[in-house]
Design an enzyme around this catalytic site. Structure first.
Site, short mmCIF file in Angstrom:
data_model
loop_
_atom_site.label_atom_id
_atom_site.label_comp_id
_atom_site.label_asym_id
_atom_site.label_seq_id
_atom_site.Cartn_x
_atom_site.Cartn_y
_atom_site.Cartn_z
N HIS A 284 28.86 6.24 -13.15
CA HIS A 284 30.03 5.40 -12.88
C HIS A 284 29.66 3.91 -13.01
O HIS A 284 30.12 3.07 -12.24
CB HIS A 284 30.55 5.69 -11.47
CG HIS A 284 32.03 5.52 -11.29
ND1 HIS A 284 32.89 6.58 -11.12
CD2 HIS A 284 32.81 4.42 -11.24
CE1 HIS A 284 34.13 6.13 -10.95
NE2 HIS A 284 34.11 4.82 -11.03
N ASP B 151 27.68 7.51 -20.43
CA ASP B 151 27.96 6.07 -20.30
C ASP B 151 27.11 5.47 -19.20
O ASP B 151 26.47 6.19 -18.43
CB ASP B 151 29.46 5.80 -20.10
CG ASP B 151 29.97 6.17 -18.70
OD1 ASP B 151 29.16 6.40 -17.78
OD2 ASP B 151 31.20 6.23 -18.54
N TYR C 225 41.87 10.90 -11.18
CA TYR C 225 41.21 11.01 -9.88
C TYR C 225 42.07 11.97 -9.08
O TYR C 225 43.25 11.70 -8.86
CB TYR C 225 41.25 9.67 -9.13
CG TYR C 225 40.13 8.72 -9.43
CD1 TYR C 225 38.82 9.08 -9.19
CD2 TYR C 225 40.40 7.44 -9.89
CE1 TYR C 225 37.79 8.18 -9.44
CE2 TYR C 225 39.39 6.55 -10.14
CZ TYR C 225 38.09 6.93 -9.91
OH TYR C 225 37.08 6.04 -10.15
N PRO D 64 37.25 4.80 -18.96
CA PRO D 64 38.37 4.50 -18.07
C PRO D 64 37.97 3.47 -17.02
O PRO D 64 36.92 3.60 -16.39
CB PRO D 64 38.66 5.85 -17.41
CG PRO D 64 37.37 6.60 -17.47
CD PRO D 64 36.69 6.15 -18.73
N ARG E 100 24.67 -1.21 -24.33
CA ARG E 100 25.11 -2.58 -24.61
C ARG E 100 24.96 -3.00 -26.07
O ARG E 100 25.22 -4.15 -26.41
CB ARG E 100 24.35 -3.59 -23.73
CG ARG E 100 24.77 -3.57 -22.27
CD ARG E 100 26.23 -3.99 -22.09
NE ARG E 100 26.66 -3.89 -20.71
CZ ARG E 100 27.20 -2.78 -20.17
NH1 ARG E 100 27.39 -1.68 -20.90
NH2 ARG E 100 27.57 -2.76 -18.91
N GLY F 151 32.18 0.51 -20.59
CA GLY F 151 33.23 0.02 -19.71
C GLY F 151 33.31 -1.49 -19.68
O GLY F 151 34.21 -2.12 -20.26
N ARG F 152 32.33 -2.12 -19.03
CA ARG F 152 32.42 -3.56 -18.76
C ARG F 152 32.55 -4.43 -20.01
O ARG F 152 33.32 -5.40 -19.99
CB ARG F 152 31.22 -4.01 -17.92
CG ARG F 152 31.19 -3.40 -16.51
CD ARG F 152 29.99 -3.88 -15.74
NE ARG F 152 29.86 -3.29 -14.42
CZ ARG F 152 29.24 -2.14 -14.17
NH1 ARG F 152 28.71 -1.43 -15.15
NH2 ARG F 152 29.13 -1.71 -12.93
#
Ligand code: FMN
Length: 381
Positions: free
Chosen positions: A280, A310, A135, A84, A314, A333-334
């Protein structure tokens, strides 16, 4: 430059970041890329994989290899999913929808952040397997309202992000002029104008009067209003809230942001279904442990819970390392954000396909035909 041209020199997931640096305004690029403090953890989350080396099996028939995995009653085609990410809309018009659509087509997990501008109802309509990543503040009325809304919409997996008790501060994005609510200064505006195709997307987003759509039972604060200031940490949200959530939420309940074995044990005791071992993406606090190095220890304390992880994964080898250490699946994520920034749906598809191929190739190299054959004995540290 066309979308496909932007993907021309991409050979690894990390290449998206380099390419997106040219395509995105500095403030937006830094918002996605940066980490907390001096970014020691941001670097280390990736470097930590250097401590393991593979011990591949030889002379096994690896012609048919199956990377699928079952999570919360659904068999996904791949052992990785899209983490997310709030604010994804700043990178491209409709970014949440584009990621959700690709995830559905590829049959990989997708998690919608509460901190997004796309209503959760719209996402589940295009991806019925999507998970909702909430959240929550400490106010039970808001928690109940949002949870009921997600349930009504049809979500079966509720992920609760538990690692933001207070607002984070990231230096690189602050220096580059990234602010929430959006208040561009002259320098940021000039820089944005130099990225016209990105700016066009932002104009389309803004034309729809975006609000943070999923943190309240209805409506939400505008990206341009002071109300978004309030989204920044839930300092009185505790285990008591998780116990209450466990009683109310009928589907799978997943806690995201666990970094300690004793917290995992407590989650298991409450009856939580899954955890994400996560810092995070090193965006909250510097010098935390790296998620990958905690997998084995936390897994051992997790009982029957599903364990995801996470942060800094990569490539296919990183994903398989996480699984061999005990994770059931890995989130990224990224890389998905940067690939989406560059080429929208085609970019996210490209990233998904590259990772799929890396995993299949590495399974073959390791002498492994399905993921249950991965174990710590394949790794030397
Ligand atoms: C721009 C950005 C926004 C994020 N927003 C959220 C969020 O809203 N909720 C959440 O649980 N995690 C959020 N995360 C953290 C990711 O879910 C994930 O833990 C992290 O990106 C994994 O690290 P990686 O980017 O190295 O793969 C965000 C990460 C980024 C980069």
């Amino acid at each position: 430059m066309t979308k496909t041209h932007r993907l021309r020199n991409i050979y690894t997931l990390s290449d998206y970041e380099k390419a997106a640096k040219r395509y995105l305004p500095k403030a937006v690029f830094q918002y996605i890329r940066n980490g907390a403090g001096d970014e020691y953890s941001l670097r280390r989350d990736q470097q930590v994989f250097n401590q393991w080396r593979w011990l591949p099996h030889r002379l096994r028939d690896v012609t048919a290899r199956d990377p699928s995995v079952e999570l919360f009653g659904h068999r996904y085609a791949q052992p990785f999913g899209i983490a997310p990410t709030g604010g994804a809309a700043v990178i491209r018009y409709n970014a949440d929808r584009l990621e959700a659509v690709v995830a559905r087509a590829a049959n990989i997990p997708y998690m919608l952040s509460a901190n997004s501008i796309t209503p959760l109802e719209d996402i589940i309509a295009i991806n019925p397997d999507a998970w909702f990543a909430a959240y929550f503040p400490h106010d039970p009325a808001i928690i109940d309202g949002v949870t009921d809304r997600a349930h009504r919409a049809g979500y079966k997996v509720l992920m609760v992000t538990i690692d933001v008790p207070v607002a984070a501060r990231r230096i690189a994005e602050t220096k580059a002029g990234y602010t929430m609510p959006i208040r561009p200064n002259a320098r940021v505006t000039l820089n944005a104008i130099r990225h016209p195709s990105w700016l066009l997307g932002l104009a389309r987003t803004v034309a729809h009067r975006p609000v943070i759509a999923n943190i309240q039972p209805e409506g939400g604060p505008s990206l341009f209003s002071r109300g978004v200031d309030a989204i920044g940490g839930a300092s009185a949200f505790t285990w008591e809230h998780i116990k209450r959530l466990r009683e109310r939420w009928p589907g799978a309940l997943v806690l995201k942001g666990i970094l300690r074995a004793d917290d995992a044990a407590q989650a298991a005791e409450i009856g939580v279904d899954g955890i994400v071992i996560s810092n995070h993406g090193a965006r909250l606090m510097d010098h935390t442990v790296s998620p990958a190095e905690m997998i084995a220890e936390i897994k051992a304390a997790s009982g029957t819970m599903t364990v995801l992880a996470d942060g800094g994964f990569r490539n296919g080898s990183d994903v398989l390392t996480g699984l061999a250490l005990g994770a059931d699946a890995i989130l990224l994520g990224r890389p998905f954000l940067f690939s989406c920034a560059l080429a929208g749906r085609a970019g996210v598809e490209h990233a998904t396909e590259m990772l799929r191929q890396e995993i299949l190739r590495n399974m073959g190299m390791l002498g492994v035909t399905d993921l249950t054959q991965l174990s710590p004995d394949l790794l030397r540290s």
